[in-house]
Design a protein around this motif. Sequence first.
Motif, mmCIF file in Angstrom:
data_model
loop_
_atom_site.group_PDB
_atom_site.id
_atom_site.type_symbol
_atom_site.label_atom_id
_atom_site.label_comp_id
_atom_site.label_asym_id
_atom_site.label_seq_id
_atom_site.Cartn_x
_atom_site.Cartn_y
_atom_site.Cartn_z
ATOM 1 N N THR A 51 -14.513 25.558 -19.842
ATOM 2 C CA THR A 51 -13.220 23.967 -19.417
ATOM 3 C C THR A 51 -13.664 24.200 -17.714
ATOM 4 O O THR A 51 -13.337 23.313 -17.517
ATOM 5 C CB THR A 51 -11.854 25.330 -19.324
ATOM 6 N N GLU A 52 -14.084 25.107 -17.261
ATOM 7 C CA GLU A 52 -14.780 24.999 -16.013
ATOM 8 C C GLU A 52 -16.084 24.031 -15.698
ATOM 9 O O GLU A 52 -16.821 23.408 -14.720
ATOM 10 C CB GLU A 52 -14.645 26.741 -15.079
ATOM 11 N N LEU A 53 -16.800 24.378 -16.578
ATOM 12 C CA LEU A 53 -18.743 23.710 -17.062
ATOM 13 C C LEU A 53 -17.378 21.562 -17.053
ATOM 14 O O LEU A 53 -18.186 21.748 -16.064
ATOM 15 C CB LEU A 53 -18.646 24.014 -18.067
ATOM 16 N N LEU A 54 -17.057 21.653 -17.724
ATOM 17 C CA LEU A 54 -15.973 20.646 -17.870
ATOM 18 C C LEU A 54 -15.485 19.860 -16.394
ATOM 19 O O LEU A 54 -16.395 18.914 -15.988
ATOM 20 C CB LEU A 54 -14.992 20.338 -18.942
ATOM 21 N N TYR A 55 -15.074 20.898 -15.649
ATOM 22 C CA TYR A 55 -14.672 20.485 -14.844
ATOM 23 C C TYR A 55 -15.741 20.480 -13.650
ATOM 24 O O TYR A 55 -15.880 19.406 -12.847
ATOM 25 C CB TYR A 55 -13.283 21.764 -14.204
ATOM 26 N N VAL A 56 -16.528 21.704 -13.736
ATOM 27 C CA VAL A 56 -16.821 20.850 -12.781
ATOM 28 C C VAL A 56 -18.158 19.912 -12.333
ATOM 29 O O VAL A 56 -18.458 18.694 -11.444
ATOM 30 C CB VAL A 56 -18.564 22.189 -12.509
ATOM 31 N N PHE A 57 -19.120 19.666 -14.007
ATOM 32 C CA PHE A 57 -19.858 18.533 -14.370
ATOM 33 C C PHE A 57 -18.788 16.128 -14.311
ATOM 34 O O PHE A 57 -19.921 16.069 -13.788
ATOM 35 C CB PHE A 57 -20.129 17.820 -15.444
ATOM 36 N N THR A 58 -17.176 16.919 -14.642
ATOM 37 C CA THR A 58 -16.803 15.786 -13.827
ATOM 38 C C THR A 58 -16.805 15.297 -12.847
ATOM 39 O O THR A 58 -17.108 14.651 -12.407
ATOM 40 C CB THR A 58 -15.442 15.762 -15.071
ATOM 41 N N LYS A 59 -16.233 16.726 -11.803
ATOM 42 C CA LYS A 59 -16.164 16.396 -10.246
ATOM 43 C C LYS A 59 -17.679 15.454 -9.803
ATOM 44 O O LYS A 59 -17.379 15.298 -8.723
ATOM 45 C CB LYS A 59 -15.608 17.630 -9.795
ATOM 46 N N ALA A 60 -19.061 16.366 -9.706
ATOM 47 C CA ALA A 60 -19.596 15.902 -9.644
ATOM 48 C C ALA A 60 -20.000 15.248 -10.483
ATOM 49 O O ALA A 60 -20.743 13.695 -9.057
ATOM 50 C CB ALA A 60 -20.921 17.529 -10.354
ATOM 51 N N LEU A 61 -19.908 13.884 -11.343
ATOM 52 C CA LEU A 61 -19.546 12.659 -11.387
ATOM 53 C C LEU A 61 -18.971 12.017 -10.437
ATOM 54 O O LEU A 61 -19.182 10.345 -10.067
ATOM 55 C CB LEU A 61 -19.345 12.732 -13.021
ATOM 56 N N ASN A 62 -17.627 11.898 -10.021
ATOM 57 C CA ASN A 62 -17.002 11.341 -9.159
ATOM 58 C C ASN A 62 -17.537 11.036 -7.814
ATOM 59 O O ASN A 62 -17.589 11.761 -6.983
ATOM 60 C CB ASN A 62 -15.718 11.803 -9.671
#
Length: 208
Positions: A197-208
């Motif tokens: 969950t935290e990795l999904l959050y981190v990667f998604t935020k980094a892409l935005n």
Amino acid sequence: MKKTRLFSKIEVQIKALDTATIPKERKVVLRPLIDYLKTKLTNEESIALNFICTHNSRRSHLSQVWAQAIAYYLDIENMNCYSGGTEATAMFPMAVETLRKCGFEINQLSTTKNPVYAIKYASNSHPVRGFSKTFDNQFNPQSNFAAIMTCSSADKECPLVSGADGRFPITYEDPKAFDGTPQQADKYFERSVQIATELLYVFTKALN
């Protein structure tokens, strides 16, 4: 190599992750890694993540494998994920079984005290090579990588990780505390979900 979809069970697991459950104080901890990745992605630079824990047996492996699978899911093509410890032991069997439960196809390649596993998340993907090693092992990057400290003891023992671009203490409670108890499988799965969950959050935020 033509990209294929993630194995369906893994994709279902990722789509079920709820990043809204991450507490605000935890998001503060994750922010420096988001900023690091955002800079790398903006500059179209290759990304290497080395997840570091004391024994490289549980949390660091769960983090490495989920990070590689989620990067694939989000089409982050220039990211390679690694793991290591302050000492080498072996990938713990329940960590292997937890990943298998989540849909990863895992083949054991050796039967030594420190077995090597091939961990696949898509049919055409290169498997993650899972085995215990020190963080500075030659199998891992020696420079231009993010050192992500997944346990507090490794965080304390490694105030400096040579060659790293940055050091990111993102620690998790050790499911080892429940080894040999009726809660063992549930607690390993719970930690796996938190990490994913935290990795999904981190990667998604980094892409935005």
